[in-house]
Design a protein around this motif. Sequence first.
Motif, PDB file in Angstrom:
ATOM      1  N   TYR A 110     -28.736   3.999  28.087  1.00  0.00           N
ATOM      2  CA  TYR A 110     -27.579   4.560  28.786  1.00  0.00           C
ATOM      3  C   TYR A 110     -26.968   3.518  29.720  1.00  0.00           C
ATOM      4  O   TYR A 110     -25.748   3.373  29.782  1.00  0.00           O
ATOM      5  N   ALA A 111     -27.813   2.779  30.426  1.00  0.00           N
ATOM      6  CA  ALA A 111     -27.316   1.730  31.327  1.00  0.00           C
ATOM      7  C   ALA A 111     -26.599   0.643  30.535  1.00  0.00           C
ATOM      8  O   ALA A 111     -25.537   0.156  30.960  1.00  0.00           O
ATOM      9  N   GLN A 112     -27.149   0.287  29.389  1.00  0.00           N
ATOM     10  CA  GLN A 112     -26.510  -0.718  28.542  1.00  0.00           C
ATOM     11  C   GLN A 112     -25.155  -0.213  28.039  1.00  0.00           C
ATOM     12  O   GLN A 112     -24.181  -0.964  27.988  1.00  0.00           O
ATOM     13  N   GLN A 113     -25.106   1.068  27.686  1.00  0.00           N
ATOM     14  CA  GLN A 113     -23.847   1.666  27.231  1.00  0.00           C
ATOM     15  C   GLN A 113     -22.801   1.631  28.353  1.00  0.00           C
ATOM     16  O   GLN A 113     -21.631   1.320  28.112  1.00  0.00           O
ATOM     17  N   LEU A 114     -23.219   1.946  29.576  1.00  0.00           N
ATOM     18  CA  LEU A 114     -22.294   1.899  30.705  1.00  0.00           C
ATOM     19  C   LEU A 114     -21.786   0.476  30.940  1.00  0.00           C
ATOM     20  O   LEU A 114     -20.597   0.275  31.220  1.00  0.00           O
ATOM     21  N   LYS A 115     -22.678  -0.502  30.823  1.00  0.00           N
ATOM     22  CA  LYS A 115     -22.254  -1.898  30.980  1.00  0.00           C
ATOM     23  C   LYS A 115     -21.218  -2.262  29.921  1.00  0.00           C
ATOM     24  O   LYS A 115     -20.212  -2.904  30.231  1.00  0.00           O
ATOM     25  N   GLN A 116     -21.475  -1.842  28.680  1.00  0.00           N
ATOM     26  CA  GLN A 116     -20.549  -2.138  27.593  1.00  0.00           C
ATOM     27  C   GLN A 116     -19.195  -1.477  27.845  1.00  0.00           C
ATOM     28  O   GLN A 116     -18.145  -2.091  27.630  1.00  0.00           O
ATOM     29  N   GLN A 117     -19.211  -0.243  28.321  1.00  0.00           N
ATOM     30  CA  GLN A 117     -17.956   0.451  28.627  1.00  0.00           C
ATOM     31  C   GLN A 117     -17.200  -0.261  29.742  1.00  0.00           C
ATOM     32  O   GLN A 117     -15.969  -0.368  29.694  1.00  0.00           O
ATOM     33  N   ASN A 118     -17.923  -0.728  30.756  1.00  0.00           N
ATOM     34  CA  ASN A 118     -17.281  -1.461  31.849  1.00  0.00           C
ATOM     35  C   ASN A 118     -16.661  -2.758  31.344  1.00  0.00           C
ATOM     36  O   ASN A 118     -15.538  -3.115  31.737  1.00  0.00           O
ATOM     37  N   ILE A 119     -17.369  -3.460  30.470  1.00  0.00           N
ATOM     38  CA  ILE A 119     -16.841  -4.706  29.914  1.00  0.00           C
ATOM     39  C   ILE A 119     -15.578  -4.415  29.103  1.00  0.00           C
ATOM     40  O   ILE A 119     -14.579  -5.131  29.217  1.00  0.00           O
ATOM     41  N   GLN A 120     -15.614  -3.346  28.302  1.00  0.00           N
ATOM     42  CA  GLN A 120     -14.441  -2.990  27.500  1.00  0.00           C
ATOM     43  C   GLN A 120     -13.263  -2.608  28.396  1.00  0.00           C
ATOM     44  O   GLN A 120     -12.123  -2.988  28.126  1.00  0.00           O
ATOM     45  N   ALA A 121     -13.545  -1.855  29.460  1.00  0.00           N
ATOM     46  CA  ALA A 121     -12.462  -1.463  30.375  1.00  0.00           C
ATOM     47  C   ALA A 121     -11.858  -2.687  31.056  1.00  0.00           C
ATOM     48  O   ALA A 121     -10.629  -2.789  31.201  1.00  0.00           O
ATOM     49  N   GLU A 122     -12.705  -3.632  31.474  1.00  0.00           N
ATOM     50  CA  GLU A 122     -12.203  -4.857  32.101  1.00  0.00           C
ATOM     51  C   GLU A 122     -11.375  -5.672  31.112  1.00  0.00           C
ATOM     52  O   GLU A 122     -10.331  -6.236  31.484  1.00  0.00           O
ATOM     53  N   ALA A 123     -11.830  -5.753  29.874  1.00  0.00           N
ATOM     54  CA  ALA A 123     -11.080  -6.496  28.863  1.00  0.00           C
ATOM     55  C   ALA A 123      -9.733  -5.830  28.604  1.00  0.00           C
ATOM     56  O   ALA A 123      -8.708  -6.525  28.457  1.00  0.00           O
TER      57      ALA A 123
END
Length: 138
Positions: free
Chosen positions: A84-97
């Motif tokens: 779940y933490a990894q998924q949140l990190k990925q979502q944050n990276i996608q949002a920043e991109a």
Amino acid sequence: MFGGAGKKKKEESLSSVMAPENPPSGSRNSSVTGFDPEGLERAAKAARELDSSRNASSAIELIKTQETTKQHEAAAKRSEYEAYAQQLKQQNIQAEAEEARKTLDAQTQHERHRAEYRDELERKRQVDMLNAQKYMQE
């Protein structure tokens, strides 16, 4: 000499001094601290009975199995949280991109509008210069 002369000291034992003023009712084996060892004695008796039981080894195996199951459940829960933490990190990276892409698009559009405006001004200036030259030649 120091104010206590003539008074006889009362002899007190240590247990009478340390005894609680309101001892717990119904405790026949309580110590000075008020600890009731009956529960501990019952647990020790149950452990002795379990050790002497013919089912002791199966009970120990059952407890070991239960502990192993708890450990596996905890490991599964931990890996679930990590995923779940990894998924949140990925979502944050996608949002920043996505935000960076939007910013770049906005900057590009702004620069294009500025270039178009500069071109328009240059064309007007040239038309005005041509008109001025025509006027001067007449």
